[in-house]
Design a protein around this motif. Structure first.
Motif, PDB file in Angstrom:
ATOM      1  N   ALA A  77      16.783  32.039 -36.395  1.00 25.78           N
ATOM      2  CA  ALA A  77      17.716  33.141 -36.118  1.00 25.78           C
ATOM      3  C   ALA A  77      17.389  33.799 -34.782  1.00 25.78           C
ATOM      4  CB  ALA A  77      17.668  34.162 -37.247  1.00 25.78           C
ATOM      5  N   ILE A  78      16.107  33.981 -34.503  1.00 27.28           N
ATOM      6  CA  ILE A  78      15.688  34.579 -33.231  1.00 27.28           C
ATOM      7  C   ILE A  78      16.060  33.666 -32.072  1.00 27.28           C
ATOM      8  CG2 ILE A  78      13.638  35.164 -31.863  1.00 27.28           C
ATOM      9  CD1 ILE A  78      12.450  36.288 -34.531  1.00 27.28           C
ATOM     10  N   ALA A  79      15.775  32.373 -32.194  1.00 30.18           N
ATOM     11  CA  ALA A  79      16.093  31.423 -31.125  1.00 30.18           C
ATOM     12  C   ALA A  79      17.591  31.363 -30.864  1.00 30.18           C
ATOM     13  CB  ALA A  79      15.554  30.035 -31.477  1.00 30.18           C
ATOM     14  N   SER A  80      18.384  31.341 -31.918  1.00 25.60           N
ATOM     15  CA  SER A  80      19.846  31.292 -31.758  1.00 25.60           C
ATOM     16  C   SER A  80      20.362  32.537 -31.054  1.00 25.60           C
ATOM     17  CB  SER A  80      20.535  31.159 -33.117  1.00 25.60           C
ATOM     18  OG  SER A  80      20.247  29.919 -33.684  1.00 25.60           O
ATOM     19  N   ARG A  81      19.853  33.700 -31.455  1.00 31.61           N
ATOM     20  CA  ARG A  81      20.322  34.951 -30.852  1.00 31.61           C
ATOM     21  C   ARG A  81      19.908  35.058 -29.390  1.00 31.61           C
ATOM     22  NH1 ARG A  81      23.080  37.916 -28.706  1.00 31.61           N
ATOM     23  NH2 ARG A  81      23.155  40.167 -28.956  1.00 31.61           N
ATOM     24  N   LEU A  82      18.685  34.641 -29.061  1.00 23.01           N
ATOM     25  CA  LEU A  82      18.258  34.664 -27.661  1.00 23.01           C
ATOM     26  C   LEU A  82      19.089  33.707 -26.815  1.00 23.01           C
ATOM     27  CD1 LEU A  82      14.368  34.938 -27.646  1.00 23.01           C
ATOM     28  CD2 LEU A  82      16.002  36.483 -26.568  1.00 23.01           C
ATOM     29  N   ALA A  83      19.336  32.508 -27.324  1.00 25.25           N
ATOM     30  CA  ALA A  83      20.150  31.542 -26.584  1.00 25.25           C
ATOM     31  C   ALA A  83      21.550  32.090 -26.360  1.00 25.25           C
ATOM     32  CB  ALA A  83      20.203  30.208 -27.329  1.00 25.25           C
ATOM     33  N   GLU A  84      22.133  32.705 -27.373  1.00 20.29           N
ATOM     34  CA  GLU A  84      23.461  33.308 -27.242  1.00 20.29           C
ATOM     35  C   GLU A  84      23.444  34.421 -26.187  1.00 20.29           C
ATOM     36  OE1 GLU A  84      26.664  35.680 -30.082  1.00 20.29           O
ATOM     37  OE2 GLU A  84      24.560  35.570 -30.691  1.00 20.29           O
ATOM     38  N   HIS A  85      22.427  35.251 -26.229  1.00 17.87           N
ATOM     39  CA  HIS A  85      22.303  36.347 -25.261  1.00 17.87           C
ATOM     40  C   HIS A  85      22.233  35.817 -23.828  1.00 17.87           C
ATOM     41  CE1 HIS A  85      21.002  40.050 -23.390  1.00 17.87           C
ATOM     42  NE2 HIS A  85      19.930  39.435 -22.943  1.00 17.87           N
ATOM     43  N   TYR A  86      21.424  34.800 -23.610  1.00 24.80           N
ATOM     44  CA  TYR A  86      21.286  34.246 -22.257  1.00 24.80           C
ATOM     45  C   TYR A  86      22.574  33.569 -21.799  1.00 24.80           C
ATOM     46  CZ  TYR A  86      16.336  35.391 -22.478  1.00 24.80           C
ATOM     47  OH  TYR A  86      15.149  36.054 -22.577  1.00 24.80           O
ATOM     48  N   ARG A  87      23.282  32.890 -22.701  1.00 25.85           N
ATOM     49  CA  ARG A  87      24.580  32.303 -22.343  1.00 25.85           C
ATOM     50  C   ARG A  87      25.560  33.403 -21.934  1.00 25.85           C
ATOM     51  NH1 ARG A  87      23.653  29.067 -26.704  1.00 25.85           N
ATOM     52  NH2 ARG A  87      24.993  30.328 -28.041  1.00 25.85           N
ATOM     53  N   GLU A  88      25.582  34.504 -22.691  1.00 23.42           N
ATOM     54  CA  GLU A  88      26.465  35.626 -22.365  1.00 23.42           C
ATOM     55  C   GLU A  88      26.170  36.187 -20.981  1.00 23.42           C
ATOM     56  OE1 GLU A  88      25.686  38.320 -25.572  1.00 23.42           O
ATOM     57  OE2 GLU A  88      27.025  37.270 -26.960  1.00 23.42           O
ATOM     58  N   ARG A  89      24.920  36.144 -20.582  1.00 17.37           N
ATOM     59  CA  ARG A  89      24.503  36.652 -19.269  1.00 17.37           C
ATOM     60  C   ARG A  89      24.749  35.622 -18.159  1.00 17.37           C
ATOM     61  NH1 ARG A  89      21.262  41.062 -18.714  1.00 17.37           N
ATOM     62  NH2 ARG A  89      20.258  40.079 -16.922  1.00 17.37           N
ATOM     63  N   GLY A  90      25.163  34.411 -18.534  1.00 16.36           N
ATOM     64  CA  GLY A  90      25.437  33.375 -17.548  1.00 16.36           C
ATOM     65  C   GLY A  90      24.227  32.575 -17.126  1.00 16.36           C
ATOM     66  N   CYS A  91      23.165  32.649 -17.898  1.00 19.92           N
ATOM     67  CA  CYS A  91      21.942  31.914 -17.575  1.00 19.92           C
ATOM     68  C   CYS A  91      22.109  30.437 -17.922  1.00 19.92           C
ATOM     69  CB  CYS A  91      20.760  32.472 -18.351  1.00 19.92           C
ATOM     70  SG  CYS A  91      20.397  34.188 -17.974  1.00 19.92           S
ATOM     71  N   VAL A  92      21.475  29.575 -17.149  1.00 19.48           N
ATOM     72  CA  VAL A  92      21.472  28.155 -17.414  1.00 19.48           C
ATOM     73  C   VAL A  92      20.036  27.641 -17.406  1.00 19.48           C
ATOM     74  CG1 VAL A  92      23.766  27.751 -16.457  1.00 19.48           C
ATOM     75  CG2 VAL A  92      21.773  27.566 -14.991  1.00 19.48           C
ATOM     76  N   VAL A  93      19.809  26.563 -18.127  1.00 18.76           N
ATOM     77  CA  VAL A  93      18.502  25.923 -18.143  1.00 18.76           C
ATOM     78  C   VAL A  93      18.499  24.858 -17.064  1.00 18.76           C
ATOM     79  CG1 VAL A  93      16.885  24.565 -19.519  1.00 18.76           C
ATOM     80  CG2 VAL A  93      18.225  26.378 -20.602  1.00 18.76           C
ATOM     81  N   VAL A  94      17.509  24.898 -16.178  1.00 17.77           N
ATOM     82  CA  VAL A  94      17.413  23.903 -15.112  1.00 17.77           C
ATOM     83  C   VAL A  94      16.223  22.997 -15.355  1.00 17.77           C
ATOM     84  CG1 VAL A  94      18.548  25.334 -13.380  1.00 17.77           C
ATOM     85  CG2 VAL A  94      16.089  25.486 -13.661  1.00 17.77           C
ATOM     86  N   GLY A  95      16.289  21.791 -14.793  1.00 10.10           N
ATOM     87  CA  GLY A  95      15.180  20.866 -14.901  1.00 10.10           C
ATOM     88  C   GLY A  95      15.040  20.252 -16.278  1.00 10.10           C
ATOM     89  N   ARG A  96      16.086  20.258 -17.044  1.00 12.91           N
ATOM     90  CA  ARG A  96      16.035  19.701 -18.387  1.00 12.91           C
ATOM     91  C   ARG A  96      16.603  18.284 -18.379  1.00 12.91           C
ATOM     92  NH1 ARG A  96      18.558  22.663 -23.646  1.00 12.91           N
ATOM     93  NH2 ARG A  96      17.024  21.855 -25.068  1.00 12.91           N
TER      94      ARG A  96
END
Length: 98
Positions: A77-96
């Motif tokens: 639940a924590i991981a899902s909520r953090l991922a959702e929050h970062y997506r809302e902020r427009g963050c992307v994962v690089v180097g994956r």
């Protein structure tokens, strides 16, 4: 992205309250957030490294604190909520890797 959740020690004045920290990256060495929940709570309140406040609702039937029986549901639940929050902020994962 993977997140590691760690239960932290609390002081005498924090009886009935759990404190956690959330980490990411290689060896879970990058601080993401810290948070608290009262025993029996159906949510955690997280504060991210940049000061954002998030409420993490737990799945039905799951309550704080984290135990050997419920930690996977809480951590998911924590991981899902953090991922959702970062997506809302427009963050992307690089180097994956794809």
């Amino acid at each position: 992205m993977s997140y590691g959740v760690r239960t932290e020690e609390t002081g005498r004045n924090d009886v009935g309250r759990e404190r956690i920290t959330v980490w990411s990256g290689a060896f879970f060495a990058t601080f993401e957030a810290d948070g608290t929940a009262r025993d029996g709570a159906t949510f955690y309140t997280l504060f991210t490294y940049n000061g954002d406040r998030l409420r993490v609702k737990l799945p039905d039937g799951v309550t704080a604190p984290r135990t050997g029986e419920n930690y996977r549901a809480i951590d998911d639940a924590i991981a899902s909520r953090l991922a959702e929050h970062y997506r809302e902020r427009g963050c992307v994962v690089v180097g994956r890797a794809a």
